[in-house]
Structure formats: structure tokens, C-alpha cells
Design an enzyme around this catalytic site. Structure first.
Site, PDB file in Angstrom:
ATOM      1  N   PRO A 293       0.784  -1.235   0.000  1.00 30.06           N
ATOM      2  CA  PRO A 293       0.000   0.000   0.000  1.00 30.06           C
ATOM      3  C   PRO A 293       0.817   1.288   0.000  1.00 30.06           C
ATOM      4  O   PRO A 293       0.254   2.366  -0.173  1.00 30.06           O
ATOM      5  CB  PRO A 293      -0.830  -0.111   1.288  1.00 30.06           C
ATOM      6  CG  PRO A 293      -0.120  -1.098   2.137  1.00 30.06           C
ATOM      7  CD  PRO A 293       0.602  -2.027   1.233  1.00 30.06           C
ATOM      8  N   LYS A 297      -1.526   2.768  -4.544  1.00 32.59           N
ATOM      9  CA  LYS A 297      -1.807   2.475  -5.952  1.00 32.59           C
ATOM     10  C   LYS A 297      -2.887   1.414  -6.195  1.00 32.59           C
ATOM     11  O   LYS A 297      -3.437   1.338  -7.297  1.00 32.59           O
ATOM     12  CB  LYS A 297      -0.515   2.011  -6.655  1.00 32.59           C
ATOM     13  CG  LYS A 297       0.478   3.124  -6.871  1.00 32.59           C
ATOM     14  CD  LYS A 297       0.048   4.014  -8.030  1.00 32.59           C
ATOM     15  CE  LYS A 297       0.650   5.386  -7.991  1.00 32.59           C
ATOM     16  NZ  LYS A 297      -0.172   6.438  -7.398  1.00 32.59           N
TER      17      LYS A 297
HETATM   18  P1  FAD Z   1     -11.793  -5.871  -3.755  1.00 30.04           P
HETATM   19  O1  FAD Z   1     -11.987  -4.532  -3.145  1.00 30.04           O
HETATM   20  O2  FAD Z   1     -11.038  -6.894  -2.992  1.00 30.04           O
HETATM   21  O3  FAD Z   1     -13.246  -6.438  -4.102  1.00 30.04           O
HETATM   22  C1  FAD Z   1     -13.459  -7.787  -4.464  1.00 30.04           C
HETATM   23  C2  FAD Z   1     -14.907  -8.176  -4.197  1.00 30.04           C
HETATM   24  O4  FAD Z   1     -15.090  -9.518  -4.646  1.00 30.04           O
HETATM   25  C3  FAD Z   1     -15.276  -8.168  -2.723  1.00 30.04           C
HETATM   26  O5  FAD Z   1     -16.480  -7.448  -2.515  1.00 30.04           O
HETATM   27  C4  FAD Z   1     -15.408  -9.633  -2.348  1.00 30.04           C
HETATM   28  O6  FAD Z   1     -16.419  -9.857  -1.353  1.00 30.04           O
HETATM   29  C5  FAD Z   1     -15.814 -10.245  -3.686  1.00 30.04           C
HETATM   30  N1  FAD Z   1     -15.452 -11.660  -3.793  1.00 30.04           N
HETATM   31  C6  FAD Z   1     -14.291 -12.264  -3.405  1.00 30.04           C
HETATM   32  N2  FAD Z   1     -14.322 -13.576  -3.668  1.00 30.04           N
HETATM   33  C7  FAD Z   1     -15.521 -13.830  -4.227  1.00 30.04           C
HETATM   34  C8  FAD Z   1     -16.142 -15.009  -4.695  1.00 30.04           C
HETATM   35  N3  FAD Z   1     -15.532 -16.187  -4.621  1.00 30.04           N
HETATM   36  N4  FAD Z   1     -17.390 -14.912  -5.217  1.00 30.04           N
HETATM   37  C9  FAD Z   1     -18.026 -13.710  -5.287  1.00 30.04           C
HETATM   38  N5  FAD Z   1     -17.478 -12.558  -4.849  1.00 30.04           N
HETATM   39  C10 FAD Z   1     -16.245 -12.613  -4.317  1.00 30.04           C
HETATM   40  N6  FAD Z   1      -5.214   1.310  -2.798  1.00 30.04           N
HETATM   41  C11 FAD Z   1      -5.067   2.596  -3.213  1.00 30.04           C
HETATM   42  O7  FAD Z   1      -5.207   2.867  -4.420  1.00 30.04           O
HETATM   43  N7  FAD Z   1      -4.791   3.635  -2.354  1.00 30.04           N
HETATM   44  C12 FAD Z   1      -4.629   3.407  -1.042  1.00 30.04           C
HETATM   45  O8  FAD Z   1      -4.448   4.367  -0.296  1.00 30.04           O
HETATM   46  C13 FAD Z   1      -4.730   2.050  -0.553  1.00 30.04           C
HETATM   47  N8  FAD Z   1      -4.581   1.772   0.746  1.00 30.04           N
HETATM   48  C14 FAD Z   1      -4.810   0.483   1.185  1.00 30.04           C
HETATM   49  C15 FAD Z   1      -4.688   0.251   2.521  1.00 30.04           C
HETATM   50  C16 FAD Z   1      -4.919  -1.023   3.016  1.00 30.04           C
HETATM   51  C17 FAD Z   1      -4.758  -1.274   4.493  1.00 30.04           C
HETATM   52  C18 FAD Z   1      -5.299  -2.087   2.137  1.00 30.04           C
HETATM   53  C19 FAD Z   1      -5.588  -3.479   2.656  1.00 30.04           C
HETATM   54  C20 FAD Z   1      -5.425  -1.840   0.777  1.00 30.04           C
HETATM   55  C21 FAD Z   1      -5.181  -0.560   0.294  1.00 30.04           C
HETATM   56  N9  FAD Z   1      -5.296  -0.276  -1.054  1.00 30.04           N
HETATM   57  C22 FAD Z   1      -5.072   1.001  -1.492  1.00 30.04           C
HETATM   58  C23 FAD Z   1      -5.661  -1.313  -2.013  1.00 30.04           C
HETATM   59  C24 FAD Z   1      -7.156  -1.300  -2.386  1.00 30.04           C
HETATM   60  O9  FAD Z   1      -7.948  -1.372  -1.238  1.00 30.04           O
HETATM   61  C25 FAD Z   1      -7.472  -2.472  -3.337  1.00 30.04           C
HETATM   62  O10 FAD Z   1      -6.555  -2.440  -4.402  1.00 30.04           O
HETATM   63  C26 FAD Z   1      -8.916  -2.399  -3.903  1.00 30.04           C
HETATM   64  O11 FAD Z   1      -9.841  -2.774  -2.920  1.00 30.04           O
HETATM   65  C27 FAD Z   1      -9.105  -3.321  -5.129  1.00 30.04           C
HETATM   66  O12 FAD Z   1     -10.454  -3.315  -5.550  1.00 30.04           O
HETATM   67  P2  FAD Z   1     -11.103  -4.580  -6.251  1.00 30.04           P
HETATM   68  O13 FAD Z   1     -12.503  -4.192  -6.543  1.00 30.04           O
HETATM   69  O14 FAD Z   1     -10.256  -5.035  -7.372  1.00 30.04           O
HETATM   70  O15 FAD Z   1     -11.065  -5.746  -5.168  1.00 30.04           O
HETATM   71  C1  DHB Z   2      -3.769   5.549   2.801  1.00 28.59           C
HETATM   72  C2  DHB Z   2      -3.302   4.316   2.470  1.00 28.59           C
HETATM   73  C3  DHB Z   2      -2.118   4.229   1.781  1.00 28.59           C
HETATM   74  O1  DHB Z   2      -1.657   3.032   1.421  1.00 28.59           O
HETATM   75  C4  DHB Z   2      -1.405   5.337   1.414  1.00 28.59           C
HETATM   76  O2  DHB Z   2      -0.234   5.214   0.751  1.00 28.59           O
HETATM   77  C5  DHB Z   2      -1.889   6.566   1.735  1.00 28.59           C
HETATM   78  C6  DHB Z   2      -3.083   6.663   2.438  1.00 28.59           C
HETATM   79  C7  DHB Z   2      -5.035   5.657   3.552  1.00 28.59           C
HETATM   80  O3  DHB Z   2      -5.644   4.634   3.866  1.00 28.59           O
HETATM   81  O4  DHB Z   2      -5.441   6.784   3.855  1.00 28.59           O
END
Ligand code: FAD
Ligand code: DHB
Length: 390
Positions: A293, A297
Site C-alpha cells: 500500500p 496504488k
Molecule cells: P476488492 O476490493 O477486494 O473487491 C473484491 C470483491 O469480490 C469483494 O467485494 C469480495 O467480497 C468479492 N469476492 C471475493 N471472492 C468472491 C467469490 N468467490 N465470489 C463472489 N465474490 C467474491 N489502494 C489505493 O489505491 N490507495 C490506497 O491508499 C490504498 N490503501 C490500502 C490500505 C490497506 C490497508 C489495504 C488493505 C489496501 C489498500 N489499497 C489502497 C488497495 C485497495 O484497497 C485495493 O486495491 C482495492 O480494494 C481493489 O479493488 P477490487 O474491486 O479489485 O477488489
Molecule cells: C492511505 C493508504 C495508503 O496506502 C497510502 O499510501 C496513503 C493513504 C489511507 O488509507 O489513507
């Protein structure tokens, strides 16, 4: 049932894709194994690139984001007891990022979708993609003890890193790349004003710390922790004490403490699956790639994948051309790898690794020194942080 595109996953990538398709008149159904309440309770990202905010507008879901989100023109790198501001706006010719929680973005997209009457099926058990290598794919799922089938033209796997779609891709057809980091991030949310009006990324001998926010009265803080720790081992008091130790004194003095209402540990990983298309099945967002994180990105990469896939599907349905679909994987991966590189690099320079040699540590210090004394180096950081063009 029959639809044009089945979207597996109601996270940011599935919801954004669903909205764009619906507004282009392309029928779609979203399936998620979780409940709506569970999805809306997840706390994750907070930093949106301009490309992501543009997509939210394109998905007609950006009104609250513009009203309540906080545009940020810079952030601070803190090390050696001092702050070094990265002037994102000045270094990129006028670009900024938007602080707006992924939880809120998800809520806006779900509300919009619901308001428009598009179909989302939550608590769908045992979701499975079928026959995507042939001409007539379909998806099955279980609900209320009954197996349902949805026939479609395409399947979009937007189901995150632990989802099901990637596991159904033939082993021979996919190549994966992975790097696991030897630490995690312990994050909390608390209704206290942020320590500074901009984000602070701190590199300290005790480990990395990040001061972020969700609003002017809600703070999001993270500290690097070892992977064998559990959130229950961290009382709020222990967290605040450790955070303050890792910040320069002028920030530490300004930390306002209070009870946390979310506390969790996220492991750090880089992962890419190549390609991102398997005939009539596409991998999108975290289903295809994970970044640590540090560079903020992950969510933004999910959004850029959606942009490329939507363009391809639009071309398919409107112009009867498969050029965009055929190019999806190559276009998406080219941007993905640059973000993987940036996230790896920012993680490397900002964290303390358990096995760091004196040489590695000196290189890290030289890198930070270079960043804060060379406009060219700072520009490269800023260009990547605000997001490379789609
Ligand atoms: P997800 O959000 O994981 O959504 C996937 C969905 O699929 C979920 O709703 C899940 O329930 C569903 N699913 C899973 N398996 C199944 C199944 N078998 N059948 C049906 N449904 C299913 N990114 C940033 O750009 N900026 C940030 O500041 C940042 N900070 C972060 C901080 C933390 C602590 C974490 C953990 C992540 C962070 N990220 C950040 C990353 C970001 O949260 C993810 O990249 C983002 O959620 C990806 O979106 P997505 O829709 O691809 O996947
Ligand atoms: C947050 C998460 C990140 O990974 C980051 O680089 C900046 C901010 C956030 O959750 O606010």
C-alpha cells in the site's frame, strides 16, 4: 437468466465497471459472496488519483466525492527528525490527489447502482465461471439452497486477490510473479483531527509510519509491524505511543489521541498474474495484481483496468470490433508493472527490513537524500504518485 456481462465482485472495480456498462446500455449483473453491509464496512484505501476521480464522474457517482473529498497538493516525507515536502502540484504541472475513503466511494457506487435499478446479487455462494474458453460462457451460484445460472457474453473477474476467477484459469495459460515483504501494516481509524493537513510518510529506525486521514476530524494512521503480531496485542495507548516515537518531534507533539474504532493488520505483497484475459474472461483489479500500500496504488490500478476493459467492451458492442478487448491485457499490464515498480520502490526506501545490511541502509539514506535535493528525482516520485496517464 441472461445478461451481456457477469461481473464477479462488488468491490470498487466491479462497481465502477458495472456503472460504466449500465450507462452505455450494456446489460450486466454483479455477484458478490459477501453481504452489502459487510462490503460497506470494509476500511481500505484513501488516496484517489485524478484518473480515478474522472472515472467516478464518468460513472455519475462523483458528486459526494467532490463535496466531501479533500484535494491534496503535496505530502511529506519525514526522516532524520525532519520533514521534506513533496510538492505534487508544482512538480507535476498542476496535478493533485483526492483524499476520499474507499468505503465512501463504494457506498456512492452501490447507492447509484441501486437507484438505477441495476441488478446486484449479494451473499451469492459458490460463484463459478464456466466455459469462458468457448463461445457461450455462463456463471453459476447458489442462493437460498438453489443453484442459479446466468448465461452471458463475457465474465469480468473483479473478485479481489482471494477471489475465485483466477483459480479457474488453466494453469498453463497463466504466469504469476510474487514478492512477499517481511512485515505488515497495522492500521487504525479514530475520530481525531489529523496531525498535519497533508499526509506524512515517515521512515524511522523503529519502522515506517503513515499519517493519513479521511476528513478533517477523522484520522487514519498506520505503523509497520512484524507479521507475527495480532491487532489485539496493540492497545490504543500502545499504538499512539509507538506512532509518536516514529514521527519527527513537531508532529509527535501534535498527535491527538482518542479511541480507535478500526484496527487491523495487512500483510504487504507484490503480485501480478499475466495475462489478464482468457478468451471471454477478464481479470480486473486485485484479482490480477496486488501492490504493497505504500504508494497508494491498489485502488487506482483497479480503476485503470476498468477504464481499459470498458473501452474494449464498448468497442465490441458499439463498433463490432474486438481490437480493444484484444489489447486489454497488454494495455493494462503496461500500466500495472509501472505501478508495481513504484510501490516496490517506495516500500523499499520507506521501511526497515529485518535483514538490512549496512550497505543497504546507506543506499536507502542516499536515495532519500537524493529525493530531497534533486528536483528531477522529486519529479519522478510526484509523477508516479499522482498516477501515470491512462
Ligand atoms: P476488492 O476490493 O477486494 O473487491 C473484491 C470483491 O469480490 C469483494 O467485494 C469480495 O467480497 C468479492 N469476492 C471475493 N471472492 C468472491 C467469490 N468467490 N465470489 C463472489 N465474490 C467474491 N489502494 C489505493 O489505491 N490507495 C490506497 O491508499 C490504498 N490503501 C490500502 C490500505 C490497506 C490497508 C489495504 C488493505 C489496501 C489498500 N489499497 C489502497 C488497495 C485497495 O484497497 C485495493 O486495491 C482495492 O480494494 C481493489 O479493488 P477490487 O474491486 O479489485 O477488489
Ligand atoms: C492511505 C493508504 C495508503 O496506502 C497510502 O499510501 C496513503 C493513504 C489511507 O488509507 O489513507
Amino acid at each position: 437468466m441472461r445478461t451481456q456481462v457477469v461481473i464477479i465482485g462488488s468491490g470498487p472495480s466491479g462497481l465502477l465497471l458495472g456503472q460504466l456498462l449500465t450507462h452505455a446500455g450494456i446489460d450486466n449483473v454483479i455477484l458478490d459472496r459477501a453481504s452489502k453491509d459487510h462490503i460497506l464496512a470494509r476500511v481500505r484505501a484513501g488516496v484517489l488519483e485524478e484518473g480515478t476521480t474522472r472515472l467516478m464522474d464518468q460513472a455519475r457517482s462523483g458528486t459526494r466525492m467532490h463535496a466531501e473529498g479533500l484535494p491534496h497538493d503535496g505530502f511529506s516525507l519525514a526522516f532524520d527528525g525532519r520533514d521534506h515536502r513533496i510538492d505534487l502540484f508544482g512538480l507535476t504541472g498542476g496535478k493533485r490527489v483526492m483524499i476520499y475513503g474507499q468505503t465512501e466511494l463504494t457506498r456512492d457506487l452501490i447507492d447509484r447502482r441501486q437507484g438505477e435499478g441495476a441488478l446486484s446479487i449479494y451473499r451469492a455462494a459458490n460463484v463459478l465461471p464456466h466455459d469462458f474458453e468457448g463461445g457461450a460462457p455462463y456463471v453459476t451460484y447458489e442462493g437460498n439452497g438453489v443453484t442459479h445460472r446466468i448465461d452471458c457474453d463475457f465474465i469480468a473477474g473483479c473478485d479481489g486477490f482471494h477471489g475465485v476467477t483466477r483459480r479457474f484459469v488453466p494453469e498453463k495459460a497463466v504466469r504469476t510473479f510474487e514478492k512477499i515483504y517481511p512485515f505488515g501494516w497495522l492500521g487504525i481509524l479514530a475520530d481525531v483531527p489529523p496531525v498535519s493537513h497533508e499526509l506524512v510518510y515517515a521512515n524511522h529506525p523503529r519502522g515506517f509510519a503513515l499519517c493519513s486521514m479521511r476528513s478533517l476530524s477523522r484520522s487514519r494512521y498506520y505503523i509497520q509491524c512484524s507479521l507475527d503480531q495480532r491487532p489485539e496485542e496493540w492497545s490504543d495507548q500502545r499504538f499512539w505511543d509507538e506512532l509518536r516515537r516514529r514521527l519527527p518531534a513537531h508532529h509527535a507533539e501534535r498527535v491527538v489521541t482518542g479511541p480507535s474504532f478500526e484496527k487491523s493488520i495487512a500483510p504487504l505483497r507484490s503480485f501480478v498474474a499475466e495475462p489478464m484475459r482468457f478468451h471471454r474472461l477478464f481479470l480486473v483489479g486485485d484479482a490480477a495484481h496486488i501492490v504493497p500500500p505504500t504508494g497508494a496504488k491498489g485502488l487506482n490500478l483497479a480503476a485503470s483496468d476498468v477504464h481499459y476493459l470498458f473501452e474494449g467492451l464498448l468497442e465490441h458492442y458499439q463498433d463490432r470490433s474486438d481490437g480493444g478487448i484484444d489489447a486489454y491485457s497488454v494495455r493494462a499490464l503496461s500500466r500495472v508493472w509501472k505501478a508495481v515498480r513504484f510501490s516496490w520502490w517506495m516500500t523499499t526506501i520507506m521501511h526497515r527490513f529485518p535483514d538490512t545490511s549496512d550497505f543497504d541502509q546507506k543506499i536507502r539514506e542516499a536515495e532519500l537524500d537524493y529525493l530531497t535535493h534533486s528536483r528531477a528525482a522529486a519529479m519522478a516520485l510526484a509523477e508516479n504518485y499522482v498516477g501515470l496517464p491512462f
